[in-house]
Design an enzyme around this catalytic site. Sequence first.
Site, short mmCIF file in Angstrom:
data_model
loop_
_atom_site.label_atom_id
_atom_site.label_comp_id
_atom_site.label_asym_id
_atom_site.label_seq_id
_atom_site.Cartn_x
_atom_site.Cartn_y
_atom_site.Cartn_z
N GLY A 122 37.00 45.67 31.52
CA GLY A 122 36.78 47.13 31.94
C GLY A 122 37.97 47.94 31.25
O GLY A 122 38.95 47.78 30.68
N GLN A 123 37.73 49.11 31.87
CA GLN A 123 38.71 50.33 31.12
C GLN A 123 40.18 49.74 31.64
O GLN A 123 41.00 50.03 30.74
CB GLN A 123 38.35 51.69 32.08
CG GLN A 123 39.16 52.86 31.56
CD GLN A 123 39.26 54.14 32.28
OE1 GLN A 123 38.61 53.93 33.33
NE2 GLN A 123 39.82 55.15 31.71
N TYR B 109 30.23 53.21 46.65
CA TYR B 109 31.32 52.55 46.14
C TYR B 109 32.48 53.00 46.94
O TYR B 109 33.49 52.15 47.35
CB TYR B 109 31.54 53.38 44.82
CG TYR B 109 33.04 53.17 44.14
CD1 TYR B 109 33.40 52.07 43.23
CD2 TYR B 109 33.79 54.52 44.10
CE1 TYR B 109 34.59 51.99 42.80
CE2 TYR B 109 35.23 54.23 43.46
CZ TYR B 109 35.49 52.89 42.89
OH TYR B 109 36.70 52.96 42.27
N GLY C 178 37.58 40.79 35.91
CA GLY C 178 37.00 42.22 35.25
C GLY C 178 37.84 42.60 34.48
O GLY C 178 38.12 44.01 34.29
N LYS D 193 34.97 50.37 49.05
CA LYS D 193 36.52 50.41 48.91
C LYS D 193 37.14 50.62 50.10
O LYS D 193 38.04 49.87 50.50
CB LYS D 193 36.82 51.42 47.77
CG LYS D 193 36.44 51.13 46.52
CD LYS D 193 37.46 49.91 45.83
CE LYS D 193 36.91 50.00 44.32
NZ LYS D 193 37.58 48.46 43.70
N ASP E 21 35.56 37.95 32.92
CA ASP E 21 34.63 39.04 33.12
C ASP E 21 33.53 38.32 33.06
O ASP E 21 32.94 37.18 32.57
CB ASP E 21 34.98 39.98 32.01
CG ASP E 21 34.24 41.29 32.52
OD1 ASP E 21 35.17 42.37 32.80
OD2 ASP E 21 33.14 41.57 32.42
N ILE E 22 32.34 39.19 33.49
CA ILE E 22 30.85 38.61 33.55
C ILE E 22 30.14 38.69 32.00
O ILE E 22 29.26 38.28 31.69
CB ILE E 22 30.14 39.45 34.48
CG1 ILE E 22 28.86 38.75 34.64
CG2 ILE E 22 29.92 40.82 33.82
CD1 ILE E 22 28.10 39.31 35.96
N ARG E 23 31.09 39.65 31.03
CA ARG E 23 30.63 39.85 29.71
C ARG E 23 31.77 39.59 28.99
O ARG E 23 32.90 39.67 29.26
CB ARG E 23 30.01 41.05 29.50
CG ARG E 23 31.05 42.15 29.88
CD ARG E 23 30.46 43.72 29.77
NE ARG E 23 31.24 44.66 30.64
CZ ARG E 23 32.29 45.38 29.80
NH1 ARG E 23 32.02 45.35 28.29
NH2 ARG E 23 33.01 46.13 30.19
N ILE F 239 32.14 37.35 39.54
CA ILE F 239 32.52 37.19 40.85
C ILE F 239 32.01 36.89 42.15
O ILE F 239 32.47 36.39 42.89
CB ILE F 239 33.37 38.46 40.71
CG1 ILE F 239 34.65 38.36 42.05
CG2 ILE F 239 32.36 39.68 41.18
CD1 ILE F 239 35.53 37.18 41.73
P1 NAD Z 1 35.07 49.16 34.49
O1 NAD Z 1 33.79 49.57 35.18
O2 NAD Z 1 35.54 49.68 33.38
O3 NAD Z 1 35.44 47.73 34.61
C1 NAD Z 1 34.85 46.46 35.60
C2 NAD Z 1 34.77 45.41 34.92
O4 NAD Z 1 34.08 44.60 35.92
C3 NAD Z 1 33.71 45.27 33.77
O5 NAD Z 1 34.43 44.66 32.52
C4 NAD Z 1 32.51 44.66 34.44
O6 NAD Z 1 31.78 43.78 33.03
C5 NAD Z 1 33.04 43.69 35.31
N1 NAD Z 1 32.14 43.19 36.38
C6 NAD Z 1 31.02 43.84 36.91
N2 NAD Z 1 30.38 42.89 37.46
C7 NAD Z 1 30.92 41.76 37.65
C8 NAD Z 1 30.85 40.52 38.19
N3 NAD Z 1 29.87 40.43 38.92
N4 NAD Z 1 31.75 39.41 37.92
C9 NAD Z 1 32.70 39.73 37.08
N5 NAD Z 1 32.91 40.97 36.49
C10 NAD Z 1 32.25 41.99 36.69
O7 NAD Z 1 36.21 49.42 35.89
P2 NAD Z 1 37.61 49.89 35.63
O8 NAD Z 1 37.68 51.56 35.61
O9 NAD Z 1 38.37 49.04 34.75
O10 NAD Z 1 38.13 49.82 37.04
C11 NAD Z 1 38.87 48.53 37.41
C12 NAD Z 1 38.94 48.42 39.24
O11 NAD Z 1 39.91 49.59 39.20
C13 NAD Z 1 37.63 48.73 39.96
O12 NAD Z 1 37.84 47.94 40.84
C14 NAD Z 1 37.51 50.24 40.19
O13 NAD Z 1 36.78 50.59 41.37
C15 NAD Z 1 39.07 50.53 40.13
N6 NAD Z 1 39.23 51.84 40.19
C16 NAD Z 1 39.15 52.49 38.86
C17 NAD Z 1 39.42 53.82 38.39
C18 NAD Z 1 39.29 54.37 37.22
O14 NAD Z 1 39.20 55.79 37.29
N7 NAD Z 1 38.99 53.73 36.20
C19 NAD Z 1 39.91 54.53 39.68
C20 NAD Z 1 40.05 54.27 40.82
C21 NAD Z 1 39.80 52.86 41.02
N1 SER Z 2 37.54 57.09 38.72
C1 SER Z 2 36.40 56.33 39.60
C2 SER Z 2 35.48 56.82 39.62
O1 SER Z 2 35.05 58.06 39.11
C3 SER Z 2 37.18 56.74 41.11
O2 SER Z 2 37.47 55.28 41.52
O3 SER Z 2 34.47 56.20 40.15
#
Ligand code: NAD
Ligand code: SER
Length: 317
Positions: A13-14, A141, A10, A145, A36-38, A52
Amino acid sequence: MRKDKILVIGANGQIGTVLTQALREKYGNDNVLATDIRTSEQLNEPFEILDILDGEGLSNIVKKHDITQIYHLAAILSANGEKNPRRTWDINMSGLFNVLEVAKEQSLDKVFFPSSIAVFGTHTPKEKTPQFTFLDPATIYGISKAAGENWCQYYFDKYQLDVRSIRYPGVISYQSMPGGGTTDYAVDIFHKAVQGIDFECFLSENTRLPMIYMPDTIRATLELMEAPREKIKVRSSYNLAAITFSPAEIAKAIQQHFPNFKISYNPDFRQAIADSWPASIDDSEARNDWNWKEEYNIHQMTQDMISQLSKKYNLIP
Ligand code: NAD
Ligand code: SER
């Protein structure tokens, strides 16, 4: 001691975009495989496509690259997750399960699994939410978790797998865009402000939520993963706190830089999700066990976000 070889799942992602870069600076570019998937233009090689849900593909990658640690970031976030609950459950749960199994089967050194404030629900204390409390998440979600945290605890207890986790607050960053969460407004608002565009917020003005700036997010993750094994006392997921604010409060902080910036409020389905989450977090365990302490307050974060985004958009702040 075998050489650290890290797999980020992943990575586009962000958080993954920034974490992968930080890991590469620390462990060497070629020792951190992004997947990543993309694809994305933001990430350099080494990169491989990995879904994944493909457990065999994951196992082959781990073998082929002699992976010793996994950072498993792939998930569907809170707001997007509600659009297709069954698929969200599959990706978030089967994805984690594939990671835990491969880590056990191939005796990996460590796994990182990010959890979230979304594990808490309407019956959790809203202020200074304790580490150990009632979990009744309102989103699929959050349900995934909370279950994931329990699986991490189980793999640690049963197989001594060194899996570590943080319940991230909403993450704010300038480098990458958020991927469909309820806290996304707190990133979007900065993009609008620096471009001189009024902002319509999908949460109501006094909805306070726990947040964290990306540099603190990355530092917390690396500090947790580098802490000696015996220091990690919480094997489900650590509460982590940094900043708490409402849309009105972040707008006020932005108006100190852009006095003409305007915010309006038009709450949508994400309001109910936010209402089910804590306003502030008690993270005493993280502070005691591995010395967590945030560096950025709301004003330092606002200053840095505006300065970085102004550069990005070629604007003078
Ligand atoms: P995001 O959505 O920006 O990135 C997730 C990534 O996972 C994406 O690049 C997507 O392409 C990839 N993905 C989706 N499906 C997939 C698959 N089947 N196989 C492989 N890759 C796949 O999320 P993020 O904000 O970068 O979050 C990363 C982790 O942190 C997540 O587990 C999220 O739950 C956790 N998290 C994030 C936040 C936040 O505020 N950003 C807060 C709490 C927890
Ligand atoms: N920032 C994330 C959301 O809003 C929390 O895991 O989904």
